[in-house]
Design a protein around this motif. Sequence first.
Motif, short mmCIF file in Angstrom:
data_model
loop_
_atom_site.label_atom_id
_atom_site.label_comp_id
_atom_site.label_asym_id
_atom_site.label_seq_id
_atom_site.Cartn_x
_atom_site.Cartn_y
_atom_site.Cartn_z
N LYS A 191 4.39 5.60 -5.73
CA LYS A 191 4.29 5.48 -6.91
C LYS A 191 5.59 5.13 -7.73
O LYS A 191 5.88 4.19 -8.63
CB LYS A 191 3.78 6.73 -7.97
CG LYS A 191 2.28 6.68 -7.52
CD LYS A 191 1.51 7.73 -8.76
CE LYS A 191 0.23 7.69 -8.71
NZ LYS A 191 -0.27 7.98 -9.79
N GLN A 200 -2.81 4.33 -6.87
CA GLN A 200 -2.67 5.06 -5.79
C GLN A 200 -2.58 4.12 -4.39
O GLN A 200 -1.77 4.50 -3.50
CB GLN A 200 -3.89 6.28 -5.24
CG GLN A 200 -4.01 7.45 -6.24
CD GLN A 200 -2.72 8.00 -6.24
OE1 GLN A 200 -2.09 8.49 -5.18
NE2 GLN A 200 -2.29 8.66 -7.32
N SER A 201 -3.13 2.88 -4.50
CA SER A 201 -3.01 2.18 -3.43
C SER A 201 -3.28 0.72 -3.83
O SER A 201 -4.02 0.57 -4.67
CB SER A 201 -3.83 2.53 -2.20
OG SER A 201 -5.22 2.48 -2.53
N TYR A 226 2.57 1.73 -3.42
CA TYR A 226 1.57 2.39 -4.40
C TYR A 226 1.35 3.85 -4.31
O TYR A 226 1.10 4.57 -5.18
CB TYR A 226 0.23 1.39 -4.34
CG TYR A 226 0.30 0.20 -5.32
CD1 TYR A 226 0.27 0.27 -6.59
CD2 TYR A 226 0.54 -1.02 -4.80
CE1 TYR A 226 0.02 -0.94 -7.42
CE2 TYR A 226 0.64 -2.07 -5.07
CZ TYR A 226 0.61 -2.31 -6.57
OH TYR A 226 0.41 -3.30 -7.33
N LYS A 227 1.22 4.32 -3.02
CA LYS A 227 1.16 5.59 -2.65
C LYS A 227 2.37 6.34 -3.20
O LYS A 227 2.47 7.47 -3.81
CB LYS A 227 0.92 5.89 -1.42
CG LYS A 227 -0.40 5.48 -0.92
CD LYS A 227 -0.68 5.83 0.63
CE LYS A 227 -2.21 5.37 1.08
NZ LYS A 227 -2.41 5.61 2.60
N ASN A 278 0.75 -1.08 0.17
CA ASN A 278 0.04 0.00 -0.05
C ASN A 278 0.95 1.23 -0.02
O ASN A 278 0.65 2.19 -0.68
CB ASN A 278 -0.99 0.16 1.10
CG ASN A 278 -2.06 0.97 0.85
OD1 ASN A 278 -2.50 1.21 -0.12
ND2 ASN A 278 -2.57 1.50 2.14
#
Length: 114
Positions: free
Chosen positions: A31, A103-104, A28-29, A25
């Motif tokens: 990037k 984004q997540s 993914y934030k 998570n």
Amino acid sequence: KFTLWEMCWSYSIWLEAFAIFPQLNMLYKLKDVENITSHYVVCLGAYRGFYILHWIYYFSIGEKVRLVSVVAGIVQTILYIDFLYYYVKSFKEGKKSVTLPLQSVSELFKLVYV
């Protein structure tokens, strides 16, 4: 028959399967994931892949395989698959870091389940 030992073992299997979720998570934030971090996550995914091969081998020789272990391993592997795809894509493009579009991880689940 569920003993305390059996319940603790099952809990540890599920904990291992979902322990990577917060790290994925966060990646993914961000990037853009650094090489060392992306290699680490890929090694964890490769470990799971080899573990699945281990279950297939055990099953093929007639040994018992615990369902909890197999299902948790499949869940954990599914969590890695998306990251592995972007890792390979970045490697083929010659990039020095892995670029993730979402984004997540929760967005990934929304795409899968909607």
